[in-house]
Design a protein around this motif. Structure first.
Motif, mmCIF file in Angstrom:
data_model
loop_
_atom_site.group_PDB
_atom_site.id
_atom_site.type_symbol
_atom_site.label_atom_id
_atom_site.label_comp_id
_atom_site.label_asym_id
_atom_site.label_seq_id
_atom_site.Cartn_x
_atom_site.Cartn_y
_atom_site.Cartn_z
ATOM 1 N N GLY A 296 26.642 -65.338 -38.710
ATOM 2 C CA GLY A 296 26.491 -64.922 -37.324
ATOM 3 C C GLY A 296 25.069 -65.132 -36.839
ATOM 4 O O GLY A 296 24.233 -65.719 -37.528
ATOM 5 N N SER B 56 33.674 -63.356 -41.817
ATOM 6 C CA SER B 56 33.174 -64.737 -41.828
ATOM 7 C C SER B 56 31.885 -64.892 -42.616
ATOM 8 O O SER B 56 31.543 -65.992 -43.053
ATOM 9 N N THR C 270 33.132 -62.319 -30.602
ATOM 10 C CA THR C 270 32.960 -62.000 -32.019
ATOM 11 C C THR C 270 32.561 -60.542 -32.205
ATOM 12 O O THR C 270 31.616 -60.055 -31.576
ATOM 13 N N THR C 271 33.264 -59.848 -33.086
ATOM 14 C CA THR C 271 33.004 -58.436 -33.344
ATOM 15 C C THR C 271 32.379 -58.241 -34.725
ATOM 16 O O THR C 271 32.276 -59.180 -35.522
ATOM 17 N N ASP D 288 25.330 -60.447 -33.926
ATOM 18 C CA ASP D 288 26.345 -60.173 -34.935
ATOM 19 C C ASP D 288 25.772 -59.321 -36.067
ATOM 20 O O ASP D 288 26.431 -58.404 -36.568
ATOM 21 N N TYR E 171 32.596 -53.925 -29.800
ATOM 22 C CA TYR E 171 32.115 -54.896 -30.775
ATOM 23 C C TYR E 171 31.701 -54.270 -32.112
ATOM 24 O O TYR E 171 31.379 -54.999 -33.046
ATOM 25 N N SER F 34 29.060 -67.925 -33.609
ATOM 26 C CA SER F 34 29.877 -66.885 -32.986
ATOM 27 C C SER F 34 29.840 -67.057 -31.477
ATOM 28 O O SER F 34 29.095 -67.882 -30.946
ATOM 29 N N ASP G 250 34.772 -59.292 -37.386
ATOM 30 C CA ASP G 250 34.807 -60.751 -37.521
ATOM 31 C C ASP G 250 33.636 -61.237 -38.376
ATOM 32 O O ASP G 250 33.799 -62.098 -39.249
ATOM 33 N N THR G 251 32.455 -60.694 -38.113
ATOM 34 C CA THR G 251 31.260 -61.093 -38.860
ATOM 35 C C THR G 251 31.380 -60.686 -40.325
ATOM 36 O O THR G 251 30.986 -61.438 -41.228
#
Length: 261
Positions: A165, A162, A154-155, A169, A109, A150, A158-159
């Motif tokens: 989170g 985006s 969710t990694t 996150d 993650y 999330s 990804d955060t």
């Protein structure tokens, strides 16, 4: 400060399932465990194992079919003064202890390798605690805390994309950026006084000046009022409850209360 902790987990299982709990407060030099008790119903005998990096303990049990409850209470004296990482030097890589080295590397993650260019370009000229402080502030200012934004897949990357989170996150992204700058960082699950709404919380510890230091990009709770449960590379290692089969959440309640003057 003296804190009282109470956690109640209520789940339902369709079939007998192995469960690994990590909800017990860890005895550490800066958090003295006065007393604690874990009561589990709807499951078989309990067996404990040491937590990762020798922090805390984890408890195995096997549920039956139907309702499962884990009830944990603890009284903990936290002796951790407010502090800052500003000015702290990074430890030379060859001097980092062997048990700390894995926290330099990317993990499931925390894809530090994908954030390497960003970490060096955005924080050019900064090192050690000054870099960590800047990285934590960047996450705090650029990522919005949005409940339910999330999920378990969710990694950090990804955060980063985006820009939103929850606490795990924020922790993953902070740890990934710090590792990308060759500073060890680990994710920590904690009980947190004054966290609103009350829940389990995830923060980060960074290795600077030959010691671990807590940082929290969410800013949702005071660091002197946090109690560690588990530490690891990412959420995989510090989950409060890992089930090796399907589980239905019925309810979950966490309360941390200060009981000294």
């Amino acid at each position: 400060m003296r804190l009282h902790i109470k956690a109640d987990l209520n789940y339902r299982f369709a079939e007998p399932t192995d469960v690994l709990l990590a909800i017990e407060a860890a005895a550490q030099p800066d958090q003295i465990l006065v007393e604690d008790r874990l009561i589990v119903t709807g499951a078989g005998p309990l067996s404990t194992i040491p937590g990762g990096s020798r922090v805390g303990r984890r408890t195995w049990t096997r549920t039956g079919t139907g309702d499962f409850n884990a009830h944990y209470t603890a009284t903990v004296d936290v002796e951790r003064a407010p502090s800052t990482v500003l000015g702290l030097p990074a430890s030379p890589l060859p001097a980092i202890p062997s048990e700390v080295v894995p926290f330099l590397w990317p993990s499931r993650y925390c894809e530090a390798d994908r954030l390497n260019s960003f970490a060096h370009q955005e924080f050019d000229g900064l090192d050690g605690g000054d870099f960590v402080h800047a990285a934590v502030e960047w996450v705090r200012q650029h990522i919005r805390y949005v409940a339910g934004s999330s999920d378990g897949t969710t990694t950090a990357a990804d955060t980063f994309l985006s820009r939103q989170g929850v606490c795990r996150d924020f922790a993953h992204l902070t740890a990934a950026i710090v590792r990308a700058h060759d500073i060890p960082a680990r994710v920590v699950s904690v009980y947190a006084w004054r966290l609103d709404p009350p829940d389990f919380h995830a923060v980060v510890e960074v290795w600077l000046d030959d010691a671990w230091h807590i940082v929290d990009a969410t800013g949702l709770a005071p660091i002197p009022g946090m109690v560690r449960m588990a530490v690891g590379r990412d959420a995989t290692d510090v989950a409060f409850m890992t089930t090796f089969g399907a589980a239905e959440l019925i309810s979950q309640d966490v309360k941390v209360t200060r009981i000294d003057s």
